[in-house]
Design a protein around this motif. Structure first.
Motif, PDB file in Angstrom:
ATOM      1  N   VAL A 190       0.829  -1.370  -0.036  1.00 42.72           N
ATOM      2  CA  VAL A 190      -0.033   0.013   0.020  1.00 42.72           C
ATOM      3  C   VAL A 190       0.938   1.162   0.012  1.00 42.72           C
ATOM      4  N   LEU A 191       1.837   1.460   0.897  1.00 49.52           N
ATOM      5  CA  LEU A 191       2.923   2.352   0.900  1.00 49.52           C
ATOM      6  C   LEU A 191       3.437   2.775  -0.403  1.00 49.52           C
ATOM      7  N   SER A 192       3.788   1.760  -1.061  1.00 49.35           N
ATOM      8  CA  SER A 192       4.462   1.923  -2.449  1.00 49.35           C
ATOM      9  C   SER A 192       3.600   2.452  -3.375  1.00 49.35           C
ATOM     10  N   SER A 193       2.074   2.014  -3.495  1.00 50.44           N
ATOM     11  CA  SER A 193       1.227   2.423  -4.307  1.00 50.44           C
ATOM     12  C   SER A 193       0.925   4.143  -3.968  1.00 50.44           C
ATOM     13  N   LEU A 194       0.751   4.344  -2.808  1.00 47.13           N
ATOM     14  CA  LEU A 194       0.747   5.742  -2.151  1.00 47.13           C
ATOM     15  C   LEU A 194       1.730   6.474  -2.624  1.00 47.13           C
ATOM     16  N   SER A 218       1.885  11.979  14.771  1.00 45.54           N
ATOM     17  CA  SER A 218       1.463  11.244  15.683  1.00 45.54           C
ATOM     18  C   SER A 218       2.722  10.109  15.755  1.00 45.54           C
ATOM     19  N   SER A 219       2.583   9.350  17.059  1.00 48.21           N
ATOM     20  CA  SER A 219       3.412   8.419  17.334  1.00 48.21           C
ATOM     21  C   SER A 219       3.138   7.188  16.293  1.00 48.21           C
ATOM     22  N   CYS A 220       1.879   6.900  15.985  1.00 48.68           N
ATOM     23  CA  CYS A 220       1.356   5.960  14.971  1.00 48.68           C
ATOM     24  C   CYS A 220       1.762   6.197  13.643  1.00 48.68           C
ATOM     25  N   GLY A 221       1.749   7.546  13.170  1.00 49.41           N
ATOM     26  CA  GLY A 221       2.295   7.898  11.998  1.00 49.41           C
ATOM     27  C   GLY A 221       3.896   7.807  11.786  1.00 49.41           C
ATOM     28  N   ALA A 266       8.029  17.648   1.121  1.00 53.51           N
ATOM     29  CA  ALA A 266       7.592  17.083   2.319  1.00 53.51           C
ATOM     30  C   ALA A 266       6.257  16.213   2.321  1.00 53.51           C
ATOM     31  N   ILE A 267       6.393  14.927   2.627  1.00 56.29           N
ATOM     32  CA  ILE A 267       5.507  14.119   2.737  1.00 56.29           C
ATOM     33  C   ILE A 267       5.136  13.673   4.194  1.00 56.29           C
ATOM     34  N   ILE A 268       4.138  14.294   4.471  1.00 55.73           N
ATOM     35  CA  ILE A 268       3.322  13.895   5.938  1.00 55.73           C
ATOM     36  C   ILE A 268       2.563  12.606   5.760  1.00 55.73           C
ATOM     37  N   MET A 269       2.782  11.786   6.881  1.00 54.25           N
ATOM     38  CA  MET A 269       2.239  10.462   6.834  1.00 54.25           C
ATOM     39  C   MET A 269       1.535  10.307   8.347  1.00 54.25           C
ATOM     40  N   ASP A 270       0.386   9.905   8.141  1.00 54.92           N
ATOM     41  CA  ASP A 270      -0.415   9.521   9.466  1.00 54.92           C
ATOM     42  C   ASP A 270      -1.505   8.346   9.268  1.00 54.92           C
ATOM     43  N   ASP A 271      -2.029   7.804  10.124  1.00 53.25           N
ATOM     44  CA  ASP A 271      -2.772   6.664  10.074  1.00 53.25           C
ATOM     45  C   ASP A 271      -4.159   7.194   9.562  1.00 53.25           C
ATOM     46  N   THR A 272      -4.803   8.182  10.397  1.00 52.71           N
ATOM     47  CA  THR A 272      -6.113   8.816  10.146  1.00 52.71           C
ATOM     48  C   THR A 272      -6.315  10.303  10.083  1.00 52.71           C
ATOM     49  N   ILE A 273      -6.972  10.791   9.061  1.00 53.81           N
ATOM     50  CA  ILE A 273      -7.068  12.253   9.105  1.00 53.81           C
ATOM     51  C   ILE A 273      -8.455  12.702   9.473  1.00 53.81           C
ATOM     52  N   ASP A 274      -8.854  13.232  10.178  1.00 56.27           N
ATOM     53  CA  ASP A 274     -10.277  13.435  10.699  1.00 56.27           C
ATOM     54  C   ASP A 274     -10.236  15.094  10.838  1.00 56.27           C
ATOM     55  N   TYR A 307       3.001  17.110   0.506  1.00 57.54           N
ATOM     56  CA  TYR A 307       1.725  15.834   0.360  1.00 57.54           C
ATOM     57  C   TYR A 307       1.467  15.317   1.589  1.00 57.54           C
ATOM     58  N   VAL A 308       0.197  14.708   1.659  1.00 51.24           N
ATOM     59  CA  VAL A 308      -0.256  13.971   2.854  1.00 51.24           C
ATOM     60  C   VAL A 308      -0.688  12.740   2.404  1.00 51.24           C
ATOM     61  N   MET A 309      -0.299  11.628   3.323  1.00 48.35           N
ATOM     62  CA  MET A 309      -0.577  10.336   2.989  1.00 48.35           C
ATOM     63  C   MET A 309      -1.138   9.978   4.285  1.00 48.35           C
ATOM     64  N   ALA A 310      -2.516   9.159   4.250  1.00 47.21           N
ATOM     65  CA  ALA A 310      -2.972   8.473   5.385  1.00 47.21           C
ATOM     66  C   ALA A 310      -3.717   7.146   4.971  1.00 47.21           C
ATOM     67  N   THR A 311      -3.997   6.278   5.720  1.00 42.16           N
ATOM     68  CA  THR A 311      -4.641   5.073   5.455  1.00 42.16           C
ATOM     69  C   THR A 311      -6.004   5.504   5.437  1.00 42.16           C
ATOM     70  N   HIS A 312      -6.830   6.122   6.540  1.00 42.13           N
ATOM     71  CA  HIS A 312      -8.219   6.280   6.589  1.00 42.13           C
ATOM     72  C   HIS A 312      -8.481   7.844   6.601  1.00 42.13           C
ATOM     73  N   GLY A 313      -9.356   8.202   5.709  1.00 40.16           N
ATOM     74  CA  GLY A 313      -9.670   9.769   5.601  1.00 40.16           C
ATOM     75  C   GLY A 313     -10.994   9.960   6.010  1.00 40.16           C
ATOM     76  N   ILE A 314     -11.116  10.472   7.466  1.00 41.68           N
ATOM     77  CA  ILE A 314     -12.489  10.721   7.896  1.00 41.68           C
ATOM     78  C   ILE A 314     -13.122  12.227   7.478  1.00 41.68           C
ATOM     79  N   PHE A 315     -12.356  13.178   7.630  1.00 43.01           N
ATOM     80  CA  PHE A 315     -12.421  14.722   7.271  1.00 43.01           C
ATOM     81  C   PHE A 315     -13.811  15.194   8.008  1.00 43.01           C
TER      82      PHE A 315
END
Length: 170
Positions: free
Chosen positions: A1-5, A28-31, A66-74, A95-103
């Motif tokens: 998934v990371l490579s595709s992102l 975050s620490s998870c990110g 800059a590539i900002i990574m996190d698990d969830t964006i709310d 750029y921002v990458m996250a697994t879950h986008g709640i927004f």
């Protein structure tokens, strides 16, 4: 998934250019775990973890992507504050990458007005009208990855194939 992102976020760059200009940052620490794993994929510069309560950047981001990574964006307030700091310090693409986008709430509108170039999330949460109205939010379909994982588990096959550097088209 990371490579595709990653390939989706920076599709037009050559690998040597990517290795020179990128910087992976986590809110975050998870990110931080994600950005550390991502760095194993692309290797090179140090990852930065940023404490959400106060943004303190260590290192030079001038002239870098800059590539900002996190698990969830709310809610996106801290994300946008970080992007503003990066932009002010000279990052020329953010750029921002996250697994879950709640927004939640006004997140999509705030992202659209921000200095962030693109936000890439997976389709673990369905897109809604708010997300569709924000041209900066891109969604990557991970259903082939999940279905392949389920198939391999069901058939007792190795999961290691899923962690190889698979071309985006596969």
């Amino acid at each position: 998934v990371l490579s595709s992102l990653f390939h989706h976020v920076v599709p037009s760059c050559h690998l040597s250019f990517i290795m020179w200009c990128r910087l992976v940052i986590s809110l975050s620490s998870c990110g931080a775990v994600l950005s550390s794993l991502f760095h194993r994929v692309i290797s090179g510069d140090k990852s930065l973890t940023v404490d959400e309560t106060r943004i303190k950047l260590v290192g030079d981001v001038n002239g870098k992507i800059a590539i900002i990574m996190d698990d969830t964006i709310d809610e996106v307030d801290s994300l946008i504050r970080l992007a503003n700091v990066l932009h002010h310090r000279g990052a020329y693409r953010i750029y921002v990458m996250a697994t879950h986008g709640i927004f939640s709430g006004q997140a999509c509108e705030l992202l659209q007005k921000s200095v962030i170039d693109e936000v890439v999330v997976t389709n673990t949460i369905p897109r809604d009208e708010k997300m569709d109205s924000c041209s900066k939010i891109k969604t990557i379909d991970i259903s082939p990855l999940l279905s392949e994982a389920i198939r391999r588990i069901h058939n007792g096959e190795s999961m290691s194939y899923l962690f190889r550097d698979i071309p985006v088209g596969d």
